[in-house]
Each structure stands twice: as C-alpha cells, then as structure tokens.
Design a protein around this motif. Structure first.
Motif, PDB file in Angstrom:
ATOM      1  N   UNK A 398      -3.980   1.927  -0.829  1.00 47.88           N
ATOM      2  CA  UNK A 398      -2.791   1.719   0.007  1.00 47.88           C
ATOM      3  C   UNK A 398      -1.659   1.112  -0.828  1.00 47.88           C
ATOM      4  N   UNK A 399      -2.059   0.161  -1.687  1.00 49.48           N
ATOM      5  CA  UNK A 399      -1.068  -0.509  -2.533  1.00 49.48           C
ATOM      6  C   UNK A 399      -0.336   0.501  -3.416  1.00 49.48           C
ATOM      7  N   UNK A 400      -1.104   1.429  -3.980  1.00 48.22           N
ATOM      8  CA  UNK A 400      -0.483   2.438  -4.849  1.00 48.22           C
ATOM      9  C   UNK A 400       0.483   3.322  -4.051  1.00 48.22           C
ATOM     10  N   UNK A 401       0.075   3.640  -2.833  1.00 47.30           N
ATOM     11  CA  UNK A 401       0.938   4.438  -1.961  1.00 47.30           C
ATOM     12  C   UNK A 401       2.260   3.688  -1.706  1.00 47.30           C
ATOM     13  N   UNK A 402       2.139   2.396  -1.418  1.00 46.77           N
ATOM     14  CA  UNK A 402       3.343   1.596  -1.156  1.00 46.77           C
ATOM     15  C   UNK A 402       4.266   1.572  -2.379  1.00 46.77           C
ATOM     16  N   UNK A 403       3.649   1.431  -3.546  1.00 49.90           N
ATOM     17  CA  UNK A 403       4.465   1.403  -4.767  1.00 49.90           C
ATOM     18  C   UNK A 403       5.143   2.759  -4.954  1.00 49.90           C
ATOM     19  N   UNK A 404       4.363   3.832  -4.712  1.00 43.60           N
ATOM     20  CA  UNK A 404       4.895   5.179  -4.896  1.00 43.60           C
ATOM     21  C   UNK A 404       6.111   5.400  -4.000  1.00 43.60           C
ATOM     22  N   UNK A 405       6.086   4.859  -2.808  1.00 45.31           N
ATOM     23  CA  UNK A 405       7.202   5.062  -1.885  1.00 45.31           C
ATOM     24  C   UNK A 405       8.195   3.900  -1.899  1.00 45.31           C
TER      25      UNK A 405
END
Lengths: 617, 364
Positions: A398-405
């Motif tokens: 989830x953290x990576x997704x947040x960073x990506x967006x």
C-alpha cells in the motif's frame, strides 16, 4: 501511594515539543475527563516489554487487537474467574497498560462454573486442538498473502466489462483489500490468545506447586523444567545451521561466495551461475518461507525488519556459522541432550518429594503444563514473526502505491498514520482517480501530517515518561500481568524509585533471574540489531530484547541483560543453554547502563549492579 | 598399615560394624572414609587396648581399688561424685600403659606424620564410646576431645585421658542410675589429623530456613569453626541447588573475628580478621560445589539429611584440601512428620485454585 510517587493520569505534563501528540491515535487511547474517576482508580504502568519506544500510529494496531482479544478470553470465553482484561492508554506516545480490577463476587462465581467446563475441556483435548489451531492460523496468513493490491488503471480492462460487467472495480478493490488486511489482523490476534491464557495459567499452577514443595527453588530452574527443546521459534536458527553445513558439503566455491563481502543479492546471483550454487539456492528457497519470516526484533514494529527483507542479517549469521563449523564447533542446539537434561532435572526433583500424594500432584501439574505450554512457545513464531512479517510486507505494498500516486513521500511513511486514517487516504486517492483526469488529492495535507508526526515521535524519544500512573492495586489476578510483566511488590517499589531517580543515579536494577550464575564485566549496550557487530568477545550484552536473529552473539558474550522478556524469553532460554548468567525484563537497563560501564550480573537473584561507571559520556 | 596391629586400626580398616572393636566415633570415621568421604586421616585405638590396659591395672592392684570406690558411690551426691571421679581418673592416669600398646601407638603416630609429611603433626584425640550404653547423642559429647595435640608424648597422655573419661562424674552417675555395670563398658580412641583450617563451617543437606530438601546450605567463615559455633561471626552463606548443582544464593558478610592455630604457642588464638579478607568470600565457587557434592554423597549414604562440619586445609591443594570433620543426622526438619504439603489434589484442582488466586500487592 499516589501521593508518594505516581501521578494521576491527567496530571502528566508533556514537553512543549510533544504538544498535539494525541491526534495521532484513536480517541479511546487517550486519558479523558469523562473517564477520570475510573482511570485514576486503576494502576497504569509503562509497558516497556511490548513497546519500549514511542508508538508509531499504525503499529498500534497489534496492541488494539490484543487489548480486545486477551480481555475477551478472560472475561467472556474461558472466563478466568477473578481476571478481567488489560486496558491500554497512550501518554506522550508511550504505551501504558493496566490489569482491570476484578469483577463483582457474583460474576466471579458465575465465571468459575464456565471456566471449569470450558478450560478443562481445552486442557483435556489440547493436542488435537493445537493441530487445528496451527492449520487455521497458517491458512489465515496465506489468505493475507493472496490479497491483491490493485493498481489504478487508466481504463478498466475489457474483460471486466464484457461479456458481463464485473460490477465493482479498482476503487472498491483497493478499499476492500485494506479492510481485508485489517480484518485478518484482528482475527489473527483473536486466534493468538486462543490457548495462551490457559498455557500461562498452567505454567503458574505448576510454578506454585513446585514452590510449595521446594520453597527455595529458583525461577530459572522452574523455567528449565518447563522449557521445550523442540520449539518452533528456534527453527530459523536451525535452518541457518543446516544451510551452513550444506554450503560446506557443496564445496569451497559455495563457501567462498557465502563468506565473501558481497551483498546478499550478489551472492545469490553468483551462486546461480553454477550447479552446486543452484543446489544451495534451491534449499535456501525451500526454507525461506516460512522460516525467514522472522523479525529482527520483537515482531511488533515495522522498523525492526524481518530476515526476508533484511537478508544481510541471516547471511551474516550464515557466514559466522560456516566459520564456526570450519573451526570444528557445533552450531546446532543438541535437542536430544536438552530434552534429556530437562527430563533428568524433573526426575531428580520429583525423587526428592516425600509423599506419594504430593508426587501425584506434582506429576499432574507438570503434565498439564508440559502439554499446553508448547503453545506459549510456538504461537510466538507464527503470530508475532511469520504473520506480522506478512502484514508489514502487505502494508508496504500500500505504501508503494501511495508513493507512486504522490500521496506520501516514502513507503514507510504509511506507518505514521493510524489504522483508521489509512482508509481516508485510500478514499482520497480513489476518489480523485474515479473523478477523472487532473483532479487533485489532499496529498500535501497527508505529507505535512507525516512530517509533523516524525518530529513528534522524535521529541517523544527524548522524553522520559513516568513508569506508572494512578493507584497501586491491592491484588492482581490477571495471569498475563503476573507472568509477562511480573508485577510484584518489588517491581512496584522499583518503579516508585524510578519516579524520583534519574538514570545516572540508579546503580542497581532488578529483573528476572533468568539464567543462573554471577559474573562481572564490561557492558555493551546495543539498542538495535544493526549495531551488533560492535559487541566484543567477553562483553556483557545489554539490549532491549533478543530473538533468533541475535543468536550468534551469544557465543561471544559472557552474560546478557535485557529490558524486556521473562523467564522463557529468547535470551533466557539461550543463556541457560550456553550456561551464561542472564537477567531479563529489567525495564530500564538500556537507559541506565552505558557501554563501557563495569556491571555485575547476578543471574541467581535477578540483579544487575553497576560497579563502575565509565568516564566516556 | 599392617594387619598385625592389635591395638590400633587405621580408619580405612574400619566400618560401621567396628563399633564393638573401636567405639562409635572411630567406627563412623572408618565408615565415612570407606564410603569415599574426605575426612582427615588418622587411626583408632581399639577397645582391646583399653581392656589390656585395665587388665594391667589389676596387676598393680588398682582395679580392685577402683571397683571398691565406685560401687559405694551415691550418684545423687554431686560432690561425692566429683571427688570420686577425680580420684579414680587420677589412679587410671597414673597407671603405666603396657609397652606393646605404647609401641603400636607410637608407630602409628609416626606413620601418620610420615604420610602427611609434617613432623609432630597436630592431631585431635577423641574418645570413642561403645554405643550399647550410650543411648543419647548428647552423652557422647560428654566424653573427651583434645585438640591440637602434637608430639607422641602428648598423644599418649591424652589417649589415657580419653580412657579415664569413662569415669567422668556424668558417666558414673548415668551407669549408676540406669543400673549398668561399671565394668562391661569400654572405650576406644580416635587420633586424627587437625585440619589447618583456612576456612571452616557447617553444611546442611537441606535448607534449614524452610526444610527444602532440594537445597544445600553452607555457612562459612575464616579460620577454625569456633567463630561460627560461638556466634561471634556472621558467616558467609551459600545455597546450592542439589539437582542442578548451581550456586543459587550467595551472601558474603563482613567477618571481623577468627580463631586460628598458632604453632608457636601450640594453641588456638582468637583475633581479628585482616582487613583485606573481611569482605571476601571465605570459599571459592569450586570449593562450594565440591562441598555440596560431598554433602549430597553423605546424605545418600546415610539415607537422611545431614548436618555436616567441614574445613578447608591450608596445607593442601584443591581438591584434597576439602575435609569433612563431622556428620550427623539433621534433627529439626527430619524429625517433623512428613505430612503431604499439597495433598490429594488433581491437576484440575490445582488449576482451579490458581485460577481463583488473586495476587496480593503488599503495601509498602
């Protein structure tokens, strides 16, 4: 007592730079005016065992989960008659707990009936029940692993629309994925306590029985009688030892690569280039899951890391194991010898019992304890290590997704938000996605919050919270409180001392007499695992807690002192095996002792004395 | 060690069946040495020797005289008892010991000195009563023990004193009231090396505080045992787990006084412990464990908890320096009726009890 030392919960003042800490946590975790009467009547103590550092908002979830689960087993499920739950609060980011006062006499009587029926049944059928437990628990862990965290596509693919529309799409998938993770955590923690309260109760029963028969017996001897050799928690170490032997049997090339200074990934790359190397990798892959799903710390905090995401840790041990095997040392625990020694110990004590009736009582108490205590030893790996590792990995997705967006700057910033706030970030993100092109989110707001919270947690690190709050109780019935936190009059007295004394004024610290022997030497204070290479031969290790990742250090040191952990903690067990004195669960050693101090560890009495302070500050 | 000896027996030649031959104390020392317990070396003087001596007194007409005096005695008259005892003992001590007996004892003492490697080695000379007429232990204590005796002449003199102790006021009175014959009694003597005690003390093969038989408690102090017995010193205290053989408790106290043997004066002196030793433990860990091992063995041999006196000999290296000087059954806890502590309780009863327990937090 309150007058003498412990402040009332609402009286605690935090430093200026900690102002506003409350907004990081759920409101029911904060001491409040409307609950003041009840809250001041209870005894709250700083739980250094489970939370030595300021609490990251998301990491609180495991505590939220255990507060509910532990209590529920005591009060509503197995119904340990006078025991209620253990309540939690936060003050200045530090974690306080309290064994809730006993219920009314009428309730106790009612619970006694239920306890007899339910708990005795569980004791009776434990072997079978454990098998079922492990299966369902591992299934639960696997189900978390399978939770997919969808990306947010520009357009949903055709197959989700034609021939029959799926009906729900990526926005929902993402929200649901998070909810499923959260639900799994709560369920896992309900499972966690399934037999734990009962196994602690069995241990305490046996300890009581033995103490009646042998009033002078030491805690560590009782621990030795109960401790099992075949404990799942030791498997990671055992697997490493096996991999070390395998490497040697596969020839010098494999050994050379594993002993080199390359990074773990490079080592694996090199090994994959030839037959023997691939054979080793094959075995490595086989044991990696589940046995490398072991935390480098207690398992409670995301920042501790696990072997699977800090491969340098197991690879470093691998190197030291290979070295030791090459020197002709034995790196494996001799399970049979440990088992034999334990059996002999129990037998010899048993032979000292004079009457047949007493011997029978000893046998019965021991039988029940041995049977169910394995739960206390084994659940730890599956829940705190294996399952938590899966969870933290999932959260980082989830953290990576947040960073990506662009919602957050760093993957691990996700842990700066409590578990109720994450759905807001997700909703903010999927809303913007659903609305279409060029729709802004409140990313700046979240990022700003994250930055502020980092500062608050840093400020909390520099603050020393009071060791206890509220009113010292007259009695405690809750088995965890006695077993894990070892609440005794001495302990309370220690805390009172701690209220007034500054760390530099403390010269004697009490803990559990976890492994016998008295030794004096130079202290080496290690707060985190990555500092462990600093430990020199013959020093005394002083650390917050240990776990299998710390194992190789025990061949170097001559005693161990921990802040956290009882008689069956990892440090206690390993020290007893290696014959090193150990005092565990001291609460404050890493604060009070400085590297270079000369300390005396009395593992017979559970006392650490600072003999001489080092000059270097 | 020759079998030709009639009047002396080395401890190694004795066991518990030797009581009629050498008396209880010497027989027990033999029993201990043969069971492998490290006691200071020595030999016994047999009952035959005493009887032979008494027989020789007949030749001088002394025995008849003794018979006459003692048979007239009124055991309730203390003064008369005292006077008679003194008179009889004087007669006995003035009687020459037959030459064969003197020679055998001389040879034995010289052999002992040679074995130990110390000329005129200091010994303890103790009477060793035959058990039949001494039912209570305290009676044995009334018989004589002479410590720090060196040189053969001294030994011989005190052997005779031990013999004459059969006619102590208390011994005479006891036999008179019980109606025992004054002539069917006999006595042996034990001659044993004095331990040059660096440290000494007592050891219980149970914890006297609460009777826990899984523990051994050792009390130790510098010098000879007198300091502990007389209570002038708080001893160091060590508790050893009998099963794991770990030292589970150690209390080192400040030891101000000691009693030591002064070879120049030929006697023991009481004095202050040198400053640098006062706070030091009077036993090494090695010695503690060794003592505990011995204690465990002695207890097993006798089948009941023991109260043991021990000493560490400054003349010898570890482990030969650890000596047992006395062992007797522990009486306080061992006499208590062995009632079950827990009683007839199933595991579930115990669990239920525990589940209902509330841990009291004492008020400070």
């Amino acid at each position: 007592m309150t007058d003498k030392g412990f402040p009332k919960p609402l009286e605690v003042e935090v430093p200026e730079e900690l102002r506003g800490w409350e907004e990081m946590y759920p409101p029911h975790y904060i001491f409040s005016k409307e609950r003041e009467e009840w809250e001041s009547r209870q005894f709250w103590y700083l739980d250094k065992i489970h939370a030595p550092d300021p609490m990251y908002p998301w990491d609180l979830i495991f505590h939220e989960a255990w507060q509910i689960a532990l209590a529920q087993y005591n009060t509503r499920v197995f119904c340990i008659p006078p025991a209620q739950g253990v309540a939690q609060r936060l003050v200045g980011c530090y974690f306080y707990i309290c064994a809730v006062e006993p219920p009314s006499e009428g309730t106790i009587a009612k619970k006694a009936e239920l306890f007899q029926k339910r708990a005795f049944h569980a004791f009776e059928h434990y072997d079978d029940l454990y098998e079922k437990w492990e299966k369902k628990f591992r299934d639960l862990g696997e189900s978390v692993r399978e939770i997919g965290i969808p990306d947010l596509p520009t357009f949903e693919p055709d197959e989700r629309v034609i021939p029959v529309p799926r009906g729900y799409y990526s926005s929902y998938d993402l929200m649901e994925a998070y909810d499923r993770v959260i639900n799994a955590i709560y369920k896992a923690w309900q499972y966690h306590f399934e037999y734990l309260n009962l196994s602690y109760l069995a241990y305490l029963t046996f300890a009581d029985t033995v103490r009646k028969l042998f009033p002078g017996i030491s805690e560590s001897t009782i621990g030795k009688m109960v401790a099992g050799a075949y404990v799942v928690m030791f498997r990671p170490e055992e697997e490493l030892a096996r991999l070390a032997r395998l490497a040697i049997s596969l020839g010098p090339k494999v050994v050379e690569i594993l002993k080199s200074n390359m990074k773990p990934e490079e080592k694996l790359e090199e090994l994959s280039k030839f037959h023997e190397g691939r054979e080793w990798i094959h075995s490595f892959e086989e044991v990696r899951d589940p046995w490398f799903y072991v935390s480098c710390g207690s398992g409670w905090f995301h920042y501790e890391g696990s072997w699977i995401n800090t491969l340098e840790v197991p690879f470093e041990y691998l190197r030291s194991y290979i070295d030791r095997i090459e020197r002709g040392e034995k790196v494996e625990r001799d399970l049979e010898a440990i088992d034999e020694q334990r059996a002999k110990l129990v037998e010899e004590y048993r032979n000292l019992i004079k009457s047949d009736e007493d011997r029978q009582a000893f046998d019965e108490a021991y039988g029940i304890c041995r049977k169910i205590y394995t739960y206390a030893e084994n659940h730890l790996f599956w829940v705190e290590h294996w399952f938590h590792t899966i969870i933290f990995e999932k959260m980082r997705e989830f953290g990576r997704l947040f960073v990506r967006y662009g919602m957050l700057d760093k993957v691990d910033d996700i842990f700066l938000f409590n578990r109720f706030e994450i759905p807001m970030i997700i909703e903010d993100l999927v809303t913007a996605w659903a609305l279409g092109e060029n729709v802004p989110t409140r990313a700046a707001y979240w990022k700003q919050k994250a930055e502020k919270r980092k500062k608050l947690l840093e400020a909390a690190k520099n603050w020393t919270p009071p060791p206890a709050l509220g009113t010292v109780p007259e009695e405690i019935a809750e088995p965890f409180t006695v077993m894990l936190w070892g609440i005794t009059s001495e302990k309370v007295a220690e805390w009172i001392k701690g209220v007034t004394a500054r760390p530099e004024d403390v010269s004697e610290i009490k803990g559990f007499a976890a492994s016998a022997g008295v030794i004096e030497g130079k202290a080496r204070v290690i707060r985190f695992l990555d500092e462990i290479t600093a430990v020199q031969e013959g020093e005394i290790l002083v650390c917050p807690t240990t776990n299998p990742s710390w194992a190789p250090v025990f061949t170097k040191i001559k005693a161990a002192v921990t802040d956290i952990g009882g008689l069956t903690s990892h440090a206690a067990i390993v020290c007893r095996e290696y014959g090193l004195p150990a005092v565990t669960g001291t609460g404050i050693s890493t604060q009070v002792i400085k590297t270079g101090d000369i300390i005396r560890v009395d593992g017979d009495k559970g006392i650490v004395t600072i003999v001489e302070r080092s000059n270097q500050e | 060690m020759s079998n030709k000896n009639r009047y002396i027996k080395w401890f190694e030649e004795l066991d518990k069946d030797s009581i009629p031959k050498v008396g209880g104390k010497a027989a027990n020392l033999g029993e201990m040495i043969n069971a492998g317990f490290p006691i200071p070396p020595g030999f016994a003087i047999t009952i035959d020797a005493f009887e032979e001596f008494l027989e020789s007194a007949r030749r001088f007409g002394k025995k008849a005289k003794i018979v006459e005096i003692i048979s007239k005695i009124d055991p309730k008259n203390t003064q008369e008892l005292e006077d008679t005892s003194a008179f009889v003992r004087e007669i006995i001590e003035a009687t020459p010991v037959p030459e064969e007996i003197v020679e055998e004892i001389r040879r034995a003492y010289q052999e002992l000195c040679r074995k130990i490697g110390i000329e005129d080695v200091a010994v303890a000379v103790r009477s060793s009563a035959t058990a039949e007429d001494v039912p209570d232990a305290s009676f044995a204590g009334q018989q004589d023990t002479y410590l720090w005796i060196s040189r053969f002449e001294g030994v011989m003199k005190h052997v005779v004193k031990c013999w004459s102790s059969l006619y102590s006021p208390r011994a005479i009175a006891y036999r008179a009231t019980k109606g025992f014959s004054h002539w069917d009694v006999s006595i042996g003597v034990a001659v044993q090396k004095m331990v040059n005690s660096r440290s000494s003390g007592v050891m219980f093969t149970l914890n006297p505080t609460h009777g826990d038989e899984s523990q051994i408690v050792i009390e130790a102090s510098w010098g000879l045992g007198e300091a502990i017995v007389s209570g002038s010193v708080t001893p160091d205290r060590f508790v050893v787990d009998k099963v794991t053989m770990e030292i589970v408790e150690r209390t080192v106290s400040t030891k101000l006084y000691w009693t030591v043997y002064d070879p120049d004066k030929g006697s023991v002196i009481h004095g202050e412990v040198p400053e640098e030793l006062r706070e030091e433990p009077s036993l090494t860990d090695q010695e503690i464990i060794r003592l505990a091992e011995i204690g465990k063995k002695i207890e097993k041999h006798y089948g009941t908890p023991q109260d043991i006196e021990w000493a560490i000999d400054d003349d010898l290296p570890f482990p030969e320096n650890v000596f047992i000087t006395q062992s007797r059954p522990e009486t306080v806890w061992s006499k208590k009726k062995k009632e079950p502590v827990i009683g007839k309780k199933s595991g579930y009863d115990l669990i239920m009890n525990r589940a209902l327990t509330r841990y009291k937090v004492p008020k400070s």
